[in-house]
Design a protein around this motif. Structure first.
Motif, PDB file in Angstrom:
ATOM      1  N   UNK A 111       0.144  -7.344  -1.398  1.00 40.91           N
ATOM      2  CA  UNK A 111      -0.014  -5.999  -0.554  1.00 40.91           C
ATOM      3  C   UNK A 111       1.237  -5.463   0.014  1.00 40.91           C
ATOM      4  N   UNK A 112       1.194  -4.099   0.567  1.00 41.02           N
ATOM      5  CA  UNK A 112       2.571  -3.738   0.928  1.00 41.02           C
ATOM      6  C   UNK A 112       2.294  -3.292   2.412  1.00 41.02           C
ATOM      7  N   UNK A 113       3.289  -3.064   3.397  1.00 42.13           N
ATOM      8  CA  UNK A 113       3.082  -2.842   4.802  1.00 42.13           C
ATOM      9  C   UNK A 113       2.711  -1.545   5.154  1.00 42.13           C
ATOM     10  N   UNK A 114       3.246  -0.616   4.240  1.00 37.72           N
ATOM     11  CA  UNK A 114       2.445   1.018   4.565  1.00 37.72           C
ATOM     12  C   UNK A 114       2.650   1.703   3.199  1.00 37.72           C
ATOM     13  N   UNK A 115       2.049   2.779   3.161  1.00 31.63           N
ATOM     14  CA  UNK A 115       2.237   3.668   1.973  1.00 31.63           C
ATOM     15  C   UNK A 115       2.139   5.009   2.540  1.00 31.63           C
ATOM     16  N   UNK A 116       3.067   5.841   2.277  1.00 27.78           N
ATOM     17  CA  UNK A 116       3.015   7.261   2.512  1.00 27.78           C
ATOM     18  C   UNK A 116       2.711   7.937   1.383  1.00 27.78           C
ATOM     19  N   UNK A 117       1.823   8.885   1.232  1.00 27.05           N
ATOM     20  CA  UNK A 117       1.318   9.788   0.378  1.00 27.05           C
ATOM     21  C   UNK A 117       1.584  11.351   0.704  1.00 27.05           C
ATOM     22  N   UNK A 118       2.421  11.958  -0.127  1.00 27.85           N
ATOM     23  CA  UNK A 118       2.793  13.463   0.243  1.00 27.85           C
ATOM     24  C   UNK A 118       2.391  14.177  -1.122  1.00 27.85           C
ATOM     25  N   UNK A 119       1.877  15.429  -1.003  1.00 27.76           N
ATOM     26  CA  UNK A 119       1.259  16.396  -1.847  1.00 27.76           C
ATOM     27  C   UNK A 119       0.139  15.688  -2.767  1.00 27.76           C
ATOM     28  N   UNK A 120      -0.700  15.092  -2.163  1.00 25.53           N
ATOM     29  CA  UNK A 120      -1.652  14.568  -2.837  1.00 25.53           C
ATOM     30  C   UNK A 120      -2.633  15.621  -3.209  1.00 25.53           C
ATOM     31  N   UNK A 121      -3.328  15.732  -4.528  1.00 25.25           N
ATOM     32  CA  UNK A 121      -4.438  16.508  -5.038  1.00 25.25           C
ATOM     33  C   UNK A 121      -5.760  16.397  -4.367  1.00 25.25           C
TER      34      UNK A 121
END
Length: 129
Positions: free
Chosen positions: A17-27
């Motif tokens: 797993x990862x500590x955090x996921x940033x999502x930009x410009x999601x459809x």
């Protein structure tokens, strides 16, 4: 869609797993209810943790696919289990699925007293497009 993984450390890499996921410009964003080992007729499994985990993953993948999303874009995956020890005994199966799909997700594991009827594992996901 653009994803950025935030990992200030490296120890989580071995735990899939990862500590955090940033999502930009999601459809789009797909919020999936907890998926379990219930068959197409609505009957819950009474199998062991490993067999339930396999069916739970298959059910999660079906919801994701039917919605037009991809498993690789899971950004949040909560795990509910009635036995952390039993879940970790088949953790390799979970890790293989994560690796096979190239999933980089934030994860929280919860040990709960019970799930619906005979169920022992539930996966709740957020997927982006």
């Amino acid at each position: 869609m653009e994803k950025r993984i935030i990992n200030p450390w490296q120890w989580q890499d071995q735990r899939s797993y990862v500590q955090a996921v940033e999502v930009k410009q999601a459809e789009g964003t797909l919020y999936i209810s907890g998926q379990t080992a219930i068959n197409a007729e609505g009957e819950p499994s009474s199998g062991d943790m490993k067999s339930q985990l396999v069916q739970t993953i298959q059910n999660l993948e079906k919801v994701i696919s039917d919605a037009g999303y991809e498993s690789k874009n899971i950004v949040r995956l909560n795990i509910y289990t009635t036995s952390s020890a039993e879940f970790f005994a088949c953790f390799d199966l979970f890790q293989e699925w994560i690796e096979k799909n190239g999933i980089k997700q934030a994860t929280t594991l919860f040990e709960v007293n019970s799930l619906f009827e005979t169920l022992s594992v539930e996966l709740e996901a957020t997927v982006v497009k």
